[in-house]
Design a protein around this motif. Structure first.
Motif, PDB file in Angstrom:
ATOM      1  N   GLY A  65      66.606  24.999  69.002  1.00 35.48           N
ATOM      2  CA  GLY A  65      65.676  24.610  67.942  1.00 35.48           C
ATOM      3  C   GLY A  65      66.183  24.881  66.537  1.00 35.48           C
ATOM      4  N   LYS A  66      67.501  25.022  66.378  1.00 34.85           N
ATOM      5  CA  LYS A  66      68.082  25.318  65.062  1.00 34.85           C
ATOM      6  C   LYS A  66      67.721  24.238  64.040  1.00 34.85           C
ATOM      7  N   THR A  67      67.942  22.994  64.427  1.00 37.00           N
ATOM      8  CA  THR A  67      67.695  21.892  63.501  1.00 37.00           C
ATOM      9  C   THR A  67      66.215  21.779  63.167  1.00 37.00           C
ATOM     10  N   LYS A  68      65.425  21.924  64.198  1.00 35.82           N
ATOM     11  CA  LYS A  68      63.977  21.803  64.023  1.00 35.82           C
ATOM     12  C   LYS A  68      63.459  22.912  63.096  1.00 35.82           C
ATOM     13  N   GLN A 126      67.429  16.118  61.561  1.00 37.81           N
ATOM     14  CA  GLN A 126      67.681  15.835  62.966  1.00 37.81           C
ATOM     15  C   GLN A 126      68.046  14.364  63.177  1.00 37.81           C
ATOM     16  N   ASN A 175      62.273  31.305  69.549  1.00 40.05           N
ATOM     17  CA  ASN A 175      61.638  30.029  69.216  1.00 40.05           C
ATOM     18  C   ASN A 175      60.934  29.384  70.421  1.00 40.05           C
ATOM     19  N   LYS A 176      60.090  28.437  70.118  1.00 44.32           N
ATOM     20  CA  LYS A 176      59.329  27.655  71.100  1.00 44.32           C
ATOM     21  C   LYS A 176      58.217  28.461  71.774  1.00 44.32           C
ATOM     22  N   ASP A 233      55.281  28.046  71.349  1.00 37.47           N
ATOM     23  CA  ASP A 233      54.212  27.087  71.693  1.00 37.47           C
ATOM     24  C   ASP A 233      54.390  26.504  73.088  1.00 37.47           C
ATOM     25  N   ARG A 234      55.548  26.712  73.682  1.00 32.20           N
ATOM     26  CA  ARG A 234      55.768  26.185  75.030  1.00 32.20           C
ATOM     27  C   ARG A 234      55.295  27.137  76.129  1.00 32.20           C
ATOM     28  N   ASP A 265      69.958  23.051  71.534  1.00 34.26           N
ATOM     29  CA  ASP A 265      68.557  22.814  71.895  1.00 34.26           C
ATOM     30  C   ASP A 265      67.629  24.013  71.717  1.00 34.26           C
ATOM     31  N   ALA A 323      58.949  26.029  65.894  1.00 33.32           N
ATOM     32  CA  ALA A 323      59.436  25.091  64.881  1.00 33.32           C
ATOM     33  C   ALA A 323      58.614  23.807  64.895  1.00 33.32           C
ATOM     34  N   ILE A 324      57.682  23.729  65.832  1.00 33.12           N
ATOM     35  CA  ILE A 324      56.830  22.541  65.921  1.00 33.12           C
ATOM     36  C   ILE A 324      55.496  22.797  65.221  1.00 33.12           C
TER      37      ILE A 324
END
Ligand code: GDP
Length: 333
Positions: A28-31, A42, A118-119, A121-122, A26, A187-188
């Motif tokens: 975010g590797k795939t994303k 994904q 990663n993330k 943006d959160r 979770d 990643a988003i």
């Protein structure tokens, strides 16, 4: 025209580099992969939760396109991307057991890596700056967001320190090589992705062109041992150099390659589905191998191919040495 031919010849001598994405479930590797490649792996995953290494290619065109805004001329000496790993950490979560596992594997194999935080943006109140280089995106953020970012960053730096690792934001890093680079990403919405890609390309070119020059000596590492329906126990390997063939005798578990499989283009090894069969595969490539006796294979060890001129006993001995050293490093860690 002559120039182009010459360039083509030069490029043929370089094998494709490989980039592994590692980290906690979770994170975010795939994303991240999806984002960079503009595909969606994904969905093929069907909620299948595992900690995995995605062995894949980054197409060079994607990198050129995505690093445009940095205005740095990312002249790609190497086709595709690199023999380097991206260790993905969720910036809101910090280091997790699997992050530490991944770190151990990277250290064990002396693999260069870049940390993606990663993330971003959160972070509460984050203002989206789609696909922007991270410094630019950070300037758009409020003081509160910047403070929260700095706080999370300090926590993560401390956590890495506890693992014996010095880390620093890549644009502040004055000791490349000793201090590991971190790149905040989303990643988003894509903030920091240009930085990540450019860093990977530059790092590879500076340090690895020599290493990436194709040669015929087989260099192959086992990533995973797993049972696949209809294939029995298989191993996922990264062929870093050389060529392997169906029918090659391999070690340390002396056996004969029954099938050389790769996923369909742009899909990862780990995505379930059908495979392409190959008679031979040239480095670099992630490959699934089926053969008898693979349940005794160990992730992290080298795979040896017995050449026509090789003495089987010598190859076996070298393979056993490698296996022992991996095992002892696992014991110590
Ligand atoms: P993996 O297990 O490491 O491959 O993680 P995934 O790529 O499957 O991501 C796990 C979850 O986090 C998914 O719901 C993603 O949509 C989400 N996610 C991944 N990267 C980001 C990011 O940069 N920002 C946000 N907000 N969510 C993300």
């Amino acid at each position: 025209a002559e120039d182009a031919t010459h360039k083509q010849a030069e490029e043929n001598l370089l094998r494709s580099p490989i980039c592994c994405i590692m980290g906690h479930v979770d994170a975010g590797k795939t994303k991240l992969l999806d984002f960079v490649r503009g595909t969606n792996v994904q969905e093929g995953e069907a909620g299948f939760i595992t900690q995995q290494i995605g062995a894949t290619y980054f197409p060079a065109e994607n990198i050129r396109e995505r690093t445009k805004e940095l205005k740095a001329d990312a002249k790609l000496k190497v086709p595709g991307l690199c023999d380097i790993a991206i260790l993905v950490v969720d910036i809101t979560d910090g280091l997790k057991p699997q992050t530490i596992e991944s770190l151990k594997l990277l250290k064990m194999r002396n693999t260069e890596f870049i940390i993606a935080l990663n993330k971003v943006d959160r972070l509460y109140g984050w203002k989206t700056c789609r696909n922007a280089p991270i410094v630019k995106a950070m300037k758009q953020q409020s003081k509160d967001v910047q403070n929260e970012f700095n706080m999370k960053l300090r926590q993560i730096v401390t956590q890495f320190m506890e693992q014996g690792l010095n880390t620093e934001l890549y644009y502040k890093n004055r000791e490349m090589g000793e201090t590991f680079n971190m790149v905040p990403t989303s990643a988003i919405s894509g903030e920091g992705i240009p930085d990540l890609l450019l860093l990977l390309v530059q790092w590879t070119q500076k340090t690895m062109v020599e290493k990436l020059t194709f040669n015929n000596k087989v260099q192959c590492t086992v990533l995973e041992v797993k049972v696949i329906e209809g294939h029995g126990t298989t191993i996922d390997v990264v062929l870093v150099n050389g060529v392997i063939h169906e029918g090659d005798q391999i070690g340390p578990i002396v056996t004969t390659i029954r099938a050389l499989l790769t996923p369909h283009p742009m899909k990862e090894l780990r995505v379930k589905g059908t495979y392409l069969h190959h008679k031979e595969i040239k480095a670099a490539q992630g490959i699934k191998i089926t053969a008898q006796g693979l349940e005794h294979a160990i992730a992290g060890t080298g795979l040896y191919v017995v050449g026509i001129d090789d003495d089987l006993e010598d190859v076996k001995e070298a393979a056993m040495e490698d296996m022992k050293s991996v095992m002892s490093r696992i014991d110590k860690s």
